[in-house]
Write a protein that holds these residues in place. Structure first.
Motif, PDB file in Angstrom:
ATOM      1  N   VAL A  83      31.109 -90.223 -52.828  1.00 33.63           N
ATOM      2  CA  VAL A  83      30.751 -89.194 -51.859  1.00 33.63           C
ATOM      3  C   VAL A  83      31.191 -89.601 -50.462  1.00 33.63           C
ATOM      4  O   VAL A  83      30.863 -90.681 -49.988  1.00 33.63           O
ATOM      5  CB  VAL A  83      29.217 -88.948 -51.868  1.00 33.63           C
ATOM      6  CG1 VAL A  83      28.835 -87.962 -50.784  1.00 33.63           C
ATOM      7  CG2 VAL A  83      28.773 -88.448 -53.225  1.00 33.63           C
ATOM      8  N   ARG A  84      31.929 -88.706 -49.822  1.00 33.31           N
ATOM      9  CA  ARG A  84      32.428 -89.016 -48.484  1.00 33.31           C
ATOM     10  C   ARG A  84      31.363 -88.736 -47.431  1.00 33.31           C
ATOM     11  O   ARG A  84      31.155 -89.519 -46.529  1.00 33.31           O
ATOM     12  CB  ARG A  84      33.658 -88.150 -48.216  1.00 33.31           C
ATOM     13  CG  ARG A  84      34.354 -88.439 -46.936  1.00 33.31           C
ATOM     14  CD  ARG A  84      35.417 -89.518 -47.139  1.00 33.31           C
ATOM     15  NE  ARG A  84      35.931 -89.913 -45.839  1.00 33.31           N
ATOM     16  CZ  ARG A  84      36.902 -89.275 -45.216  1.00 33.31           C
ATOM     17  NH1 ARG A  84      37.487 -88.260 -45.781  1.00 33.31           N
ATOM     18  NH2 ARG A  84      37.291 -89.679 -44.022  1.00 33.31           N
ATOM     19  N   THR A  85      30.728 -87.566 -47.549  1.00 35.76           N
ATOM     20  CA  THR A  85      29.718 -87.223 -46.558  1.00 35.76           C
ATOM     21  C   THR A  85      28.732 -86.187 -47.084  1.00 35.76           C
ATOM     22  O   THR A  85      29.035 -85.470 -48.029  1.00 35.76           O
ATOM     23  CB  THR A  85      30.374 -86.691 -45.266  1.00 35.76           C
ATOM     24  OG1 THR A  85      29.371 -86.469 -44.291  1.00 35.76           O
ATOM     25  CG2 THR A  85      31.122 -85.407 -45.525  1.00 35.76           C
TER      26      THR A  85
ATOM     27  N   MET B 141      27.558 -91.629 -56.224  1.00 35.84           N
ATOM     28  CA  MET B 141      27.432 -91.921 -54.791  1.00 35.84           C
ATOM     29  C   MET B 141      28.617 -92.633 -54.146  1.00 35.84           C
ATOM     30  O   MET B 141      29.025 -92.266 -53.054  1.00 35.84           O
ATOM     31  CB  MET B 141      26.133 -92.714 -54.511  1.00 35.84           C
ATOM     32  CG  MET B 141      24.885 -91.864 -54.549  1.00 35.84           C
ATOM     33  SD  MET B 141      24.890 -90.558 -53.306  1.00 35.84           S
ATOM     34  CE  MET B 141      25.028 -89.121 -54.361  1.00 35.84           C
ATOM     35  N   PRO B 142      29.187 -93.649 -54.786  1.00 37.81           N
ATOM     36  CA  PRO B 142      30.315 -94.323 -54.128  1.00 37.81           C
ATOM     37  C   PRO B 142      31.461 -93.364 -53.803  1.00 37.81           C
ATOM     38  O   PRO B 142      32.231 -93.593 -52.890  1.00 37.81           O
ATOM     39  CB  PRO B 142      30.768 -95.365 -55.170  1.00 37.81           C
ATOM     40  CG  PRO B 142      29.580 -95.594 -56.024  1.00 37.81           C
ATOM     41  CD  PRO B 142      28.830 -94.311 -56.063  1.00 37.81           C
TER      42      PRO B 142
END
Lengths: 345, 256, 291
Positions: free
Chosen positions: A203-205, A200-201
């Protein structure tokens, strides 16, 4: 003289009577999932105006249909496999009258009469596709990316895009750990959540409206994508490459359903019938890059489209691929962890 | 402090406020499909916009809704302000309190509360639900604007009217309404503005039978590459500038 | 101050009609809905319906879960920064605006409002055009040779704040402008005559007198900022969720209405606290006592 006048009056009144009130079809569909040209052609031929509203996830569609249930606002919707089952079980759908559909037999028999809808009483398959990996070839060498696990590589952190869909994202988490994407085992789902939480950290969008956009905008370089979006994206950005991951791509198909309280059931049937025509189905597949289950339509396709593995995969692409199936009550478990994923940082 | 400093500062802030809008306008004439590359001047996006019937319909719907919401809220708001000023009745504080709550509530709280209400009474989501919602959030602003005006009213006019035997309705019609007119107009404009601008409330209480702009373009905007949206923005700007000119003219006239 | 009362015999029908209209509107469309939300926040989620009976405090307990608490705090943080920026930019702006030639003031006020006729969503999209990696600002910087590679601006916390400030600035300016307009120059002159320097005048005269405007502005910006989910959706990417996104998600996607209602009640409580602060500040200035 009187006879002529009478005839004239009759003619005028009859003409007034036969003029129909403008008919409207409320089509509720995924965004970017129906070419405008097809809608225009339909209107031209039948005189029925199509009001087209969109959603970007099954959950959103389901929530909205539930909300508007009594007030019959939609005539057609296009849920994915497992949602057809869910909606059918909850009595949200109206039966489809097969006699009104001349082209139903065009559909590939392997996609018909499945568990999700025995006898296809409530649904008609529309398109099928896969979800795989997208890579911006200008930034990352596509040859070096072969599996979902590659997304966890440190050098990609901060440039990753994920679908905004609970089942698809968890498919990735589950497959990377070797579990089935249709798992109903809460422990496996939790393990997938933990694995995904690591990602998750980076992931941009999240985007399910038009997943090709973050790549085209240069905001993300690697991640998930629907095959059709990759094909459409490649038109603007040839470097956008679609890759079938080793652990297995996600296979899904979407079907037309008619909500129970639909106002214009007649028009809904007409539309499904229209789309079942081989030339229309071929047009749709060519325009938006997804695969049609309509066999005669496939014959009509351009050689280029037929050969495009992103749209029509070959056997080796589909090794380990898994079709999305209904997980019943376990969906609540998935949804709980999905929320935690999105809320956490 | 240098005399020109405040003016420069004002100018800078206005420039920043209008920069994104200016971008929209300029790029609406961009001949390239990708908004980020300049391809020459062209009107194609305006053509695309007008041939997109759903968008045009949504635009009209938004405008009509704003018109209706502004008018109804001005009517009810003016009556509310009048009642608060002229009549004695119990619960004035509660009334004021409720208006205050509406004004200060974050829109999303308003939106879900109304959605819950509409679901409870089984109201079909469409024009009516939108109108009820929009009038509700415009109301406090109208009330404040009109009340401020009524506050400064010369009492002698009303005394004279009463001495001459004028009834309530007549008094309102012949004296109060003309006096309130600038405030009514200001309130109307405010209501119109708030309605056109709204995204949050509309997302929750609208239905496909009456599609308005925010929902129609929501997914397009997330996509980020629909130049028709630029054309739309420019048209809305032109429209609002026209409205601005008209309202200035009306206000100047009514000051005489 | 009350206006001259209407004559006794004449006022009944019209007055009654007006009161009935006003009261019913507010009771039905303000009081009742809010009560429904409060009620819903104590109910349970139902997989195939919206609300179901077992009354519970679970929803509120979930709110205190570190996971959601984190979202709320982050959202609050972004809202506070937004408000601070709006105040920083808006305060001098309102001061300057109030001192401009009277003839221009109405026009300038209008110019503040005109952008609102271009729907907020469209304007948020325009910000996206500006901030994207291959958007205008990056293209301009690169072509001018100031930077080599695009600066990441979109899908960040900063992008959300820029969007919020852009949309909410006028709401900070309006109440500030109102108090600055009221501020009488004589007070400033008197202060000066009594020997106070600029800074002292500011801190002891201007600031206290404009405080109600400041608090009103803060109220009009801080809480709405937490609810504007579309800004976070369009500009914020994966991680910069506002409380509004959580609420919207519960109502429109996850269909967990009770939880969404609880989050909404929390927001309303925050509003009540701020309103109290506003009231107290006005009381100090002796402005209480309206009829």
């Amino acid at each position: 003289m009187k006879k002529v006048a009478l005839a004239a009056i009759l003619a005028v009144t009859l003409a007034g009577c036969s003029k129909q009130e403008e008919q409207v079809l409320n089509l509720y569909n995924w965004s970017e999932y129906m070419p405008q040209t097809v809608l225009d052609q339909f209107t031209q031929e039948t005189g029925i105006k199509v009001v087209y509203t969109t959603y970007d996830s099954n959950e959103a569609m389901y929530a909205r249909l539930k909300l508007l249930d009594e007030s019959s606002q939609y005539d057609l919707a296009v849920p994915s496999t497992y949602y057809v089952n869910k909606m059918r079980n909850e009595g949200l759908l109206a039966p489809i009258d097969r006699s009104k559909l001349s082209g139903f037999d065009n559909i590939n028999p392997t996609l018909v009469n499945l568990d999700i809808d025995p006898g296809n009483q409530y649904s008609v398959p529309y398109l099928w596709g896969t979800t795989g990996i997208a890579v911006n070839g200008d930034v990352i060498d596509p040859a070096g990316v072969t599996s979902w696990a590659d997304l966890w590589r440190p050098e990609y952190q901060g440039r990753i895009m994920m679908m905004n869909d609970v089942r698809e994202v968890f498919h990735v988490g589950l497959r990377v750990l070797g579990y089935s994407a249709n798992s109903t085992n809460p422990e496996e789902i939790e393990a997938a959540y933990n694995k995904l939480a690591e990602l998750m950290p980076g992931v941009r969008t999240f985007n399910s409206d038009a997943p090709r956009m973050p790549y085209l905008e240069g905001e993300t370089d690697i991640g998930m994508i629907w095959n059709g979006e990759a094909v459409m994206g490649a038109e603007d950005m040839p470097a956008l490459t679609y890759i079938y991951p080793q652990e297995g791509a996600i296979v899904w198909f979407d079907s037309f359903v008619i909500p129970k309280n639909a106002k214009n059931v007649e028009a809904a049937h007409k539309f499904i019938d229209f789309v079942l025509r081989p030339e229309i189905a071929a047009e749709i597949s060519t325009e938006i890059g997804y695969a049609t289950p309509n066999l005669p339509a496939r014959e009509l396709l351009d050689e280029e489209v037929k050969a495009d593995r992103a749209v029509y995969p070959v056997a080796e692409d589909m090794v380990n691929a898994e079709v999305q199936e209904d997980v019943g009550e376990a969906l609540l478990v998935y949804e709980k962890f999905w929320e935690m994923l999105k809320a956490g940082r | 402090m240098k005399a020109w400093l405040p003016r420069v500062y004002l100018f800078l802030v206005y420039a920043l406020l209008y920069l994104p809008i200016a971008v929209l306008v300029v790029y609406s004439f961009n001949d390239s499909r990708t908004a980020y590359r300049w391809g020459g001047w062209s009107l194609r996006w305006y053509e695309a916009l007008f041939s997109n019937h759903a968008m045009v319909q949504a635009m009209w719907n938004s405008l009509w809704l704003a018109l209706a919401a502004a008018t109804v809220s001005t009517l009810i708001g003016a009556l509310t302000a009048l009642a608060l000023q002229r009549y004695r009745f119990r619960g004035k504080k509660a009334l004021r309190g409720m208006l205050f709550v509406v004004m200060m509530s974050p829109e999303i709280v308003l939106a879900i509360s109304l959605l819950a209400l509409f679901l409870l009474v089984g109201l079909q989501l469409g024009f009516i639900s939108l109108l009820l919602a929009h009038v509700t959030f415009c109301l406090p602003f109208v009330v404040i604007t009109v009340a401020a005006r009524l506050n400064g009213l010369d009492q002698r006019l009303l005394e004279a009217a009463r001495d001459l035997g004028a009834g309530e309705f007549t008094t309102i019609r012949t004296i109060l309404v003309p006096v309130m007119m600038p405030a009514l107009l200001a309130g109307w404009l405010l209501g119109f503005t708030l309605s056109l601008d709204d995204v949050v409330v509309s997302t929750f209480v609208s239905g496909p039978s009456y599609e308005i702009l925010p929902l129609r373009i929501y997914s397009m905007v997330r996509v980020g590459l629909k130049p028709e949206v630029n054309a739309l923005g420019s048209l809305l700007l032109v429209f609002s500038l026209i409205m601005l000119v008209i309202s200035q003219l009306i206000l100047m006239r009514s000051k005489r | 101050m009350m206006l001259t009362m209407p004559s006794q015999s004449e006022r009944q029908p019209f007055r009654t009609a007006v009161l009935i209209l006003v009261w019913s509107w507010l009771l039905l469309l303000v009081l009742l809905p809010n009560l429904l939300v409060i009620g819903a926040s104590f109910m349970s989620r139902d997989p195939s319906d919206f609300l179901s009976m077992p009354l519970t405090l679970d929803n509120y307990l979930r709110l205190v879960d570190p996971l959601y608490l984190q979202v709320f705090l982050h959202s609050l943080y972004m809202a506070v920064i937004t408000t601070a920026l709006c105040l920083l930019i808006g305060y001098p702006f309102a001061w300057a605006l109030a001192r401009v030639d009277k003839r221009w003031q109405t026009l300038l006020m209008f110019l503040l409002i005109v952008p609102f006729w271009t729907n907020s969503l469209v304007r948020t999209y325009a910000i996206k055009l500006l901030l994207a990696s291959n958007g205008l600002i990056n293209s301009a910087l690169q072509s001018l040779g100031i930077t080599d590679a695009p600066i990441t601006m979109l899908y960040t916390e900063g992008a959300v704040i820029v969007g919020l400030v852009y949309l909410l600035l006028p709401f900070m300016i309006l109440p500030l402008y109102a108090v600055f307009e009221d501020l009488r120059r004589e007070l400033l002159l008197a202060s000066h005559d009594l020997g106070a320097g600029r800074a002292a005048t500011f801190f002891h005269v201007v600031l206290p007198l404009t405080m109600p405007g400041v608090i009103a502005g803060v109220l009009l910006v801080l809480l709405p900022a937490m609810g504007m989910f579309y800004v976070a959706d369009v500009l914020g990417g994966a991680k910069n969720l506002l409380v509004g996104n959580v609420i919207k998600n519960q109502f429109l996607d996850a269909r967990d209405w009770p939880f969404g209602a609880a989050a909404s009640v929390l927001l309303t409580l925050a509003m009540a606290v701020l309103l109290l602060a506003h009231r107290l500040s006005r009381r100090r200035l002796g402005e209480e006592g309206e009829t």
